[in-house]
Design a protein around this motif. Structure first.
Motif, mmCIF file in Angstrom:
data_model
loop_
_atom_site.group_PDB
_atom_site.id
_atom_site.type_symbol
_atom_site.label_atom_id
_atom_site.label_comp_id
_atom_site.label_asym_id
_atom_site.label_seq_id
_atom_site.Cartn_x
_atom_site.Cartn_y
_atom_site.Cartn_z
ATOM 1 N N LEU A 99 41.286 50.989 34.195
ATOM 2 C CA LEU A 99 41.211 49.996 33.666
ATOM 3 C C LEU A 99 41.685 48.474 34.502
ATOM 4 C CD1 LEU A 99 40.499 48.289 30.996
ATOM 5 C CD2 LEU A 99 42.761 48.827 29.920
ATOM 6 N N LEU A 100 42.719 48.631 34.971
ATOM 7 C CA LEU A 100 43.248 47.477 35.735
ATOM 8 C C LEU A 100 42.337 47.162 36.830
ATOM 9 C CD1 LEU A 100 47.012 48.172 35.725
ATOM 10 C CD2 LEU A 100 46.009 46.133 34.800
ATOM 11 N N LYS A 101 41.914 48.359 37.660
ATOM 12 C CA LYS A 101 41.087 48.203 38.485
ATOM 13 C C LYS A 101 39.855 47.445 38.101
ATOM 14 C CE LYS A 101 40.463 51.281 41.688
ATOM 15 N NZ LYS A 101 40.051 52.865 42.289
ATOM 16 N N ARG A 102 38.965 47.896 36.981
ATOM 17 C CA ARG A 102 38.056 47.113 36.504
ATOM 18 C C ARG A 102 38.091 45.730 36.235
ATOM 19 N NH1 ARG A 102 36.194 48.970 32.119
ATOM 20 N NH2 ARG A 102 37.666 50.650 31.417
ATOM 21 N N VAL A 103 39.493 45.632 35.532
ATOM 22 C CA VAL A 103 39.637 44.158 35.382
ATOM 23 C C VAL A 103 39.854 43.351 36.237
ATOM 24 C CG1 VAL A 103 41.528 42.673 33.949
ATOM 25 C CG2 VAL A 103 40.434 44.883 32.849
ATOM 26 N N GLY A 104 40.720 43.847 37.265
ATOM 27 C CA GLY A 104 40.929 43.224 38.474
ATOM 28 C C GLY A 104 39.492 42.625 39.002
ATOM 29 N N ARG A 105 38.637 43.633 39.299
ATOM 30 C CA ARG A 105 37.311 43.376 39.841
ATOM 31 C C ARG A 105 36.530 42.260 39.275
ATOM 32 N NH1 ARG A 105 37.197 48.979 40.864
ATOM 33 N NH2 ARG A 105 35.845 49.423 39.214
ATOM 34 N N ALA A 106 36.677 42.297 37.794
ATOM 35 C CA ALA A 106 35.931 41.479 37.054
ATOM 36 C C ALA A 106 36.361 39.980 37.002
ATOM 37 C CB ALA A 106 35.822 41.934 35.445
ATOM 38 N N TYR A 107 37.676 39.858 37.071
ATOM 39 C CA TYR A 107 38.024 38.468 37.240
ATOM 40 C C TYR A 107 38.763 37.964 38.519
ATOM 41 C CZ TYR A 107 37.521 39.001 32.117
ATOM 42 O OH TYR A 107 36.831 39.366 31.156
ATOM 43 N N GLY A 108 38.693 38.940 39.411
ATOM 44 C CA GLY A 108 39.327 38.476 40.767
ATOM 45 C C GLY A 108 40.680 38.246 40.920
ATOM 46 N N VAL A 109 41.479 39.095 39.879
ATOM 47 C CA VAL A 109 42.913 38.893 40.029
ATOM 48 C C VAL A 109 43.573 40.293 40.367
ATOM 49 C CG1 VAL A 109 44.783 38.458 38.546
ATOM 50 C CG2 VAL A 109 42.929 37.074 38.332
ATOM 51 N N GLN A 110 44.326 40.507 41.349
ATOM 52 C CA GLN A 110 45.203 41.525 41.823
ATOM 53 C C GLN A 110 45.913 42.442 40.508
ATOM 54 O OE1 GLN A 110 45.372 38.566 43.000
ATOM 55 N NE2 GLN A 110 46.242 38.596 45.120
ATOM 56 N N ARG A 112 48.310 44.083 40.152
ATOM 57 C CA ARG A 112 50.072 43.945 40.194
ATOM 58 C C ARG A 112 50.340 42.711 39.395
ATOM 59 N NH1 ARG A 112 52.325 41.538 44.924
ATOM 60 N NH2 ARG A 112 50.602 40.565 46.290
ATOM 61 N N PHE A 113 49.526 41.528 39.392
ATOM 62 C CA PHE A 113 49.799 40.625 38.718
ATOM 63 C C PHE A 113 49.825 40.649 37.194
ATOM 64 C CE2 PHE A 113 49.846 38.913 43.200
ATOM 65 C CZ PHE A 113 51.087 38.229 43.149
ATOM 66 N N ILE A 114 48.592 41.189 36.980
ATOM 67 C CA ILE A 114 48.238 41.247 35.527
ATOM 68 C C ILE A 114 49.658 42.240 34.704
ATOM 69 C CG2 ILE A 114 46.833 42.303 33.880
ATOM 70 C CD1 ILE A 114 44.620 42.141 35.736
ATOM 71 N N VAL A 115 50.181 43.332 35.636
ATOM 72 C CA VAL A 115 51.063 44.113 35.042
ATOM 73 C C VAL A 115 52.530 43.358 35.021
ATOM 74 C CG1 VAL A 115 52.431 46.143 35.472
ATOM 75 C CG2 VAL A 115 50.080 46.154 35.900
ATOM 76 N N ALA A 116 52.650 42.608 36.217
ATOM 77 C CA ALA A 116 53.871 41.761 36.110
ATOM 78 C C ALA A 116 54.094 40.598 34.792
ATOM 79 C CB ALA A 116 54.093 40.989 37.340
ATOM 80 N N LEU A 117 53.016 40.192 34.738
ATOM 81 C CA LEU A 117 52.980 39.011 33.527
ATOM 82 C C LEU A 117 53.253 40.124 32.391
ATOM 83 C CD1 LEU A 117 49.984 36.904 34.387
ATOM 84 C CD2 LEU A 117 52.249 36.345 33.963
ATOM 85 N N PHE A 212 44.849 42.986 29.115
ATOM 86 C CA PHE A 212 44.621 42.845 30.443
ATOM 87 C C PHE A 212 43.708 41.736 30.867
ATOM 88 C CE2 PHE A 212 46.030 47.333 30.980
ATOM 89 C CZ PHE A 212 47.181 47.073 30.552
ATOM 90 N N ALA A 213 42.479 41.906 30.211
ATOM 91 C CA ALA A 213 41.195 40.918 30.539
ATOM 92 C C ALA A 213 41.734 39.556 30.047
ATOM 93 C CB ALA A 213 39.944 41.510 30.029
ATOM 94 N N SER A 214 42.361 39.381 29.128
ATOM 95 C CA SER A 214 42.701 37.980 28.482
ATOM 96 C C SER A 214 43.712 37.407 29.371
ATOM 97 C CB SER A 214 43.163 38.159 27.051
ATOM 98 O OG SER A 214 42.090 38.471 26.407
ATOM 99 N N ALA A 215 44.642 38.078 30.014
ATOM 100 C CA ALA A 215 45.628 37.614 30.966
ATOM 101 C C ALA A 215 45.002 37.194 32.374
ATOM 102 C CB ALA A 215 46.618 38.511 31.308
ATOM 103 N N ALA A 216 44.037 38.058 32.730
ATOM 104 C CA ALA A 216 43.263 37.807 34.225
ATOM 105 C C ALA A 216 42.228 36.638 33.848
ATOM 106 C CB ALA A 216 42.629 39.044 34.446
#
Length: 322
Positions: A99-110, A112-117, A212-216
């Motif tokens: 899920l994090l990989k899909r969100v990361g690709r969709a929004y251009g955010v690594q 690890r930063f989504i998880v850290a937030l 995750f998507a909202s943060a990204a």
């Protein structure tokens, strides 16, 4: 004794208009409800939102008495990012990897930063606050110091309810009205929240995909770059003028190199053609960072250098421990 009789007796007693004219909380809520109807919110939404509303004195007290930081980054970071939080971040990052990989690709955010937030804001969703968002924002608007701001948050909350993303009873948050696992204020929700799984609701309270998507999406919209990290701790081989420090000053890495800035281990800075700011959250004797564009993006999320450092530090520890 009325003001009229006080004047006749020659007593120079003057009461502030605000004190004389201040309505009680119930009257203030009645005015808010009238305004909400005038703004075309449905009666059903208004009734549900204000049902059982009470004055949150704890929210007002918390707003008036926010603690001042008297720590340094060296003492703050081990408390904000302890080893157990790093371990939990790694575990959850693996658990939600796809899920994090899909969100990361969709929004251009690594990821690890989504998880850290997520970890810094709410301990990975385990503490999101238990205040009624409508009650807290109404109480803080009534208190008056920032009435316009909190009324905006209140009516944004009503919009969220009207759109059907959550029920009034379930709309819980912090004493200030920050909501869900990513702690969005209601206006931020309207601007950045995402329905990533397409179920028709933007659920930042219980739905990890939407959290995750909202943060990204927030980070993306405020200028996040996935080709950069957030910052790097550096050492200074010579003093740098104070007017050259701070996020308003941007220089290339080669320019910082010429001014004596080096990696923390003393080696040369990278040769990439990117700009950075020299940031010293404590003072010239404390930690120094070269802050990239992503540092600015995190500051848009929360205008605290300590918050940004905690998020960045946790993201770095996730990365370096993989």
């Amino acid at each position: 004794m009325t003001h009229k009789w006080l004047a006749i007796l020659g007593l120079a007693v003057v009461l502030p208009l605000q004190a004389a004219d201040k309505v009680n909380f119930e009257q203030y809520v009645a005015q808010l409800k009238q305004e909400a109807v005038a703004r075309n919110f449905s009666q059903a939404t208004v009734d549900a939102a204000f049902a059982g509303i009470k004055l949150h004195k704890r929210a007002i007290k918390a707003d008036r008495n926010q603690p001042e930081f008297k720590k340094t980054l060296d003492t703050y970071l081990p408390q904000a990012v302890p080893d157990w939080k790093v371990a939990k971040a790694r575990k959850l990052m693996e658990q939600h990897r796809e899920l994090l990989k899909r969100v990361g690709r969709a929004y251009g955010v690594q990821p690890r930063f989504i998880v850290a937030l997520w970890g810094v804001e709410t301990n990975f969703g385990s503490y999101t606050g238990n205040f009624s968002v409508v009650g807290a924002t109404a109480s803080l608007a009534y208190e008056g110091r920032r009435e316009a701001f909190f009324k905006d948050q209140l009516f944004a909350a009503l919009t969220i309810l009207e759109q059907g993303h959550i029920s009034a009873e379930q709309m819980k948050g912090s004493w200030a009205g920050a909501m869900g696992q990513c702690q969005f204020m209601p206006t931020s929700f309207l601007a950045y929240a995402e329905d990533f799984d397409g179920d028709g609701k933007k659920d930042i309270w219980t739905n990890k995909a939407d959290v995750f998507a909202s943060a990204a999406n927030y980070l993306k919209q405020v200028g996040w770059r996935d080709d950069l990290t957030w910052a790097r701790q550096v050492t200074l081989t010579q003093p740098v003028a104070k007017e050259l420090t701070g996020l308003n000053v941007k220089r290339t890495l080669s320019q910082w190199q010429q001014m004596g800035v080096r990696r923390y281990d003393g080696s040369d800075l990278p040769t990439r053609d990117v700009e950075a700011s020299l940031v010293q959250p404590d003072d010239a004797q404390g930690r120094s960072y070269l802050a990239y564009a992503n540092y600015d993006a995190l500051m848009r999320w929360n205008r605290s250098h300590y918050f940004v450092a905690a998020v960045g530090h946790l993201a770095d520890r996730i990365k370096f421990s993989q």
